[in-house]
Design a protein around this motif. Structure first.
Motif, PDB file in Angstrom:
ATOM      1  N   GLN A  94       0.823  -1.214   0.000  1.00  0.00           N
ATOM      2  CA  GLN A  94       0.000   0.000   0.000  1.00  0.00           C
ATOM      3  C   GLN A  94       0.854   1.259   0.000  1.00  0.00           C
ATOM      4  O   GLN A  94       0.582   2.209  -0.740  1.00  0.00           O
TER       5      GLN A  94
ATOM      6  N   GLN B 284      -2.705  -1.364  -4.263  1.00  0.00           N
ATOM      7  CA  GLN B 284      -3.799  -1.682  -3.362  1.00  0.00           C
ATOM      8  C   GLN B 284      -4.136  -3.169  -3.435  1.00  0.00           C
ATOM      9  O   GLN B 284      -4.683  -3.657  -4.421  1.00  0.00           O
TER      10      GLN B 284
ATOM     11  N   GLU C 292      -5.566  -6.601  -0.929  1.00  0.00           N
ATOM     12  CA  GLU C 292      -6.293  -6.884   0.302  1.00  0.00           C
ATOM     13  C   GLU C 292      -6.404  -8.382   0.570  1.00  0.00           C
ATOM     14  O   GLU C 292      -6.487  -9.186  -0.355  1.00  0.00           O
TER      15      GLU C 292
ATOM     16  N   GLU D  11       1.039  -3.586  11.763  1.00  0.00           N
ATOM     17  CA  GLU D  11       1.511  -2.232  11.457  1.00  0.00           C
ATOM     18  C   GLU D  11       2.598  -1.798  12.445  1.00  0.00           C
ATOM     19  O   GLU D  11       3.633  -1.249  12.048  1.00  0.00           O
TER      20      GLU D  11
ATOM     21  N   LYS E 157       1.358   6.850   6.252  1.00  0.00           N
ATOM     22  CA  LYS E 157      -0.007   6.678   6.711  1.00  0.00           C
ATOM     23  C   LYS E 157      -0.569   5.438   6.029  1.00  0.00           C
ATOM     24  O   LYS E 157      -0.661   5.368   4.805  1.00  0.00           O
ATOM     25  N   VAL E 158      -0.928   4.435   6.830  1.00  0.00           N
ATOM     26  CA  VAL E 158      -1.475   3.188   6.296  1.00  0.00           C
ATOM     27  C   VAL E 158      -2.963   3.131   6.617  1.00  0.00           C
ATOM     28  O   VAL E 158      -3.364   3.291   7.769  1.00  0.00           O
ATOM     29  N   ASP E 159      -3.778   2.920   5.598  1.00  0.00           N
ATOM     30  CA  ASP E 159      -5.216   2.759   5.792  1.00  0.00           C
ATOM     31  C   ASP E 159      -5.481   1.265   5.972  1.00  0.00           C
ATOM     32  O   ASP E 159      -5.655   0.530   5.001  1.00  0.00           O
TER      33      ASP E 159
ATOM     34  N   GLU F 290      -7.981  -0.422   6.973  1.00  0.00           N
ATOM     35  CA  GLU F 290      -9.268  -0.948   6.516  1.00  0.00           C
ATOM     36  C   GLU F 290      -9.234  -1.373   5.047  1.00  0.00           C
ATOM     37  O   GLU F 290     -10.058  -2.188   4.614  1.00  0.00           O
ATOM     38  N   LYS F 291      -8.285  -0.829   4.305  1.00  0.00           N
ATOM     39  CA  LYS F 291      -8.169  -1.190   2.887  1.00  0.00           C
ATOM     40  C   LYS F 291      -7.231  -2.376   2.653  1.00  0.00           C
ATOM     41  O   LYS F 291      -7.057  -2.809   1.522  1.00  0.00           O
ATOM     42  N   THR F 292      -6.646  -2.910   3.728  1.00  0.00           N
ATOM     43  CA  THR F 292      -5.710  -4.026   3.568  1.00  0.00           C
ATOM     44  C   THR F 292      -6.387  -5.391   3.736  1.00  0.00           C
ATOM     45  O   THR F 292      -5.746  -6.424   3.542  1.00  0.00           O
TER      46      THR F 292
END
Length: 342
Positions: free
Chosen positions: A102, A107, A109, A312, A326-328, A330-332
Motif C-alpha cells: 500500500q 492496493q 487486500e 503495522e 499513513k497506512v489505511d 481498513e483497505k488491507t
C-alpha cells in the motif's frame, strides 16, 4: 481497473514447471487462460500454507465450480511479485505484504485470513546455541530467512530492533526453506534463522538446532510480538476483487470450508490428504509438524481483532518505508466474503 499482463510462453512454461495444477470446474467470471484463477503460494509444502493444497485435495474448489491453478514460489516476496506483475490473480502468503504494498502505491487486500499467528520459529544451530540465547545476541550473526524482503526477513528484523539490535548490526541470508535451509544450518553459513514446519520438525529430529522463539501459537505470537499477528492469507488486487466478486466468494467459500474441516480432524487425517512428497521426514514427523502448527489457523477466515494494528506496529519498528507513512488498515483486508461463506 488494472489490466492484467499476459505471460509470455517462456514465463508460462517456467511457472508451470513449478506448479501444481487442479483442473476443477469452469467459471467464466474468472480471469486468466481458459477462465482459470492462478494462485501463487509462497511454498506449497509449508505447513503454514497447508490450507491452499488441502482445499484442492478435498475437492472444495471443484464443489464451488471454480477452476484454480496453484503455483509455488519458495518465498512470499516472490509470490507477491507475481501478483503485482499480473501473472497470477491471487497469493497465499503473509498479510503483512498488503501494508508494504500500500505504501508503494499498490492496493492489495486479504480476502481470507487463514491464521492469527505467524507460524514461524527462530531456530539456532547446535554449535551456536550457547552464544545465541535471545534476539539480543543477533548482533554480528548471520541469520537465515526465506528471501530478502520476505515476512521471515520482516519478523527477524523486528525481533532484533525490539531487543535493541539495529538492522545493520547483523546479516539476513536468503536460504529458502526445507533442505536449503537445513543445509545452510549444517554447513555453518548461518548460525540461526527463521523457518516453519515441516523444516522445524526435521531440524529438531536430526538434532541440528534448537528452538529460540516459537510463534506457532497465538500465545507465542503475543509473547514475541505483543499481540495476534495475522499471517497466512489469500490476498488479491483490490481492483480484481471488485471486478470478480462472484469468483472471490467461491474461493472464500472453499477455503473457509477447509478451515472448518481442519478444526474437526486430526493431524494424521490432515497429513493423509496431502501429497506424499510433502512428508520428506516421514509420515509421523509430518503429522507432528502439522500438530505443532495447527494452533495458528483460524476456523472462519476472519481477520482477528487488533491483528492489523499489531502488524503495522511491527513493520513500523524497523521498516523506513512504513515508519512515517499513513497506512489505511481498513483497505488491507475485507471480511465481506468469509462472513458470507456457508
Amino acid at each position: 481497473m488494472r489490466t492484467h499482463l499476459r505471460m509470455s510462453a517462456a514465463a508460462a512454461s517456467a511457472l508451470l514447471a513449478l506448479s501444481t495444477l487442479t483442473a476443477c470446474g469452469g467459471d467464466s467470471s474468472a480471469e486468466g487462460s481458459g477462465g482459470t484463477v492462478k494462485i501463487m503460494v509462497g511454498g506449497l509444502d509449508k505447513v503454514i500454507y497447508l490450507p491452499a493444497m488441502l482445499t484442492q485435495k478435498l475437492g472444495y474448489f471443484a464443489e464451488e465450480g471454480v477452476d484454480v491453478q496453484l503455483l509455488t514460489e519458495p518465498a512470499g516476496v516472490q509470490a507477491t511479485t507475481s501478483l503485482v506483475s499480473g501473472d497470477v490473480q491471487g497469493v497465499v502468503g503473509f498479510y503483512d505484504h498488503t501494508l508494504d504494498l500500500q505504501v508503494k502505491g499498490k492496493q492489495v487486500e486479504s480476502v481470507v485470513q487463514l491464521s492469527h499467528a505467524p507460524g514461524e520459529v527462530e531456530v539456532v544451530s547446535e554449535k551456536a546455541a550457547a552464544g545465541l540465547t535471545s534476539p539480543k545476541d543477533f548482533k554480528g550473526k548471520k541469520l537465515g530467512v526465506t528471501g530478502l524482503g520476505s515476512s521471515t526477513d520482516f519478523l527477524t528484523k523486528y525481533l532484533a530492533v525490539n531487543d535493541g539490535v539495529s538492522t545493520d548490526e547483523f546479516s539476513t541470508v536468503a536460504v529458502g526453506a526445507g533442505q536449503t535451509f537445513i543445509s545452510a544450518l549444517q554447513q555453518g553459513s548461518i548460525e540461526g534463522g527463521m523457518t516453519t514446519d515441516p523444516t522445524v520438525a526435521q531440524i529438531l529430529d536430526k538434532k541440528l538446532g534448537k528452538v529460540l522463539i516459537d510463534m506457532r501459537t497465538p500465545e507465542g505470537s503475543k509473547q514475541a510480538l505483543g499481540g495476534p499477528y495475522p499471517s497466512s492469507s489469500l490476498y488479491m488486487n483490490t481492483d480484481w476483487v471488485n471486478g470478480h466478486r462472484e469468483t472471490v466468494q467461491k474461493l472464500a467459500n472453499a477455503m473457509v470450508k477447509t478451515l472448518r474441516w481442519m478444526a474437526s480432524h486430526s493431524p494424521e487425517e490432515i497429513a493423509a490428504k496431502m501429497p506424499a512428497d510433502y512428508a520428506q521426514g516421514g509420515k509421523e514427523l509430518y503429522a507432528q509438524s502439522i500438530r505443532s502448527t495447527l494452533p495458528m489457523f483460524t476456523t472462519d477466515g476472519v481477520m482477528p481483532a487488533d491483528g492489523p494494528e499489531t502488524v503495522e506496529r511491527v513493520l513500523k519498528a524497523f521498516n523506513p518505508n512504513l515508519k512515517n507513512a499513513k497506512v489505511d488498515l481498513e483497505k488491507t483486508y475485507t471480511t465481506e466474503f468469509v462472513k458470507k461463506a456457508g
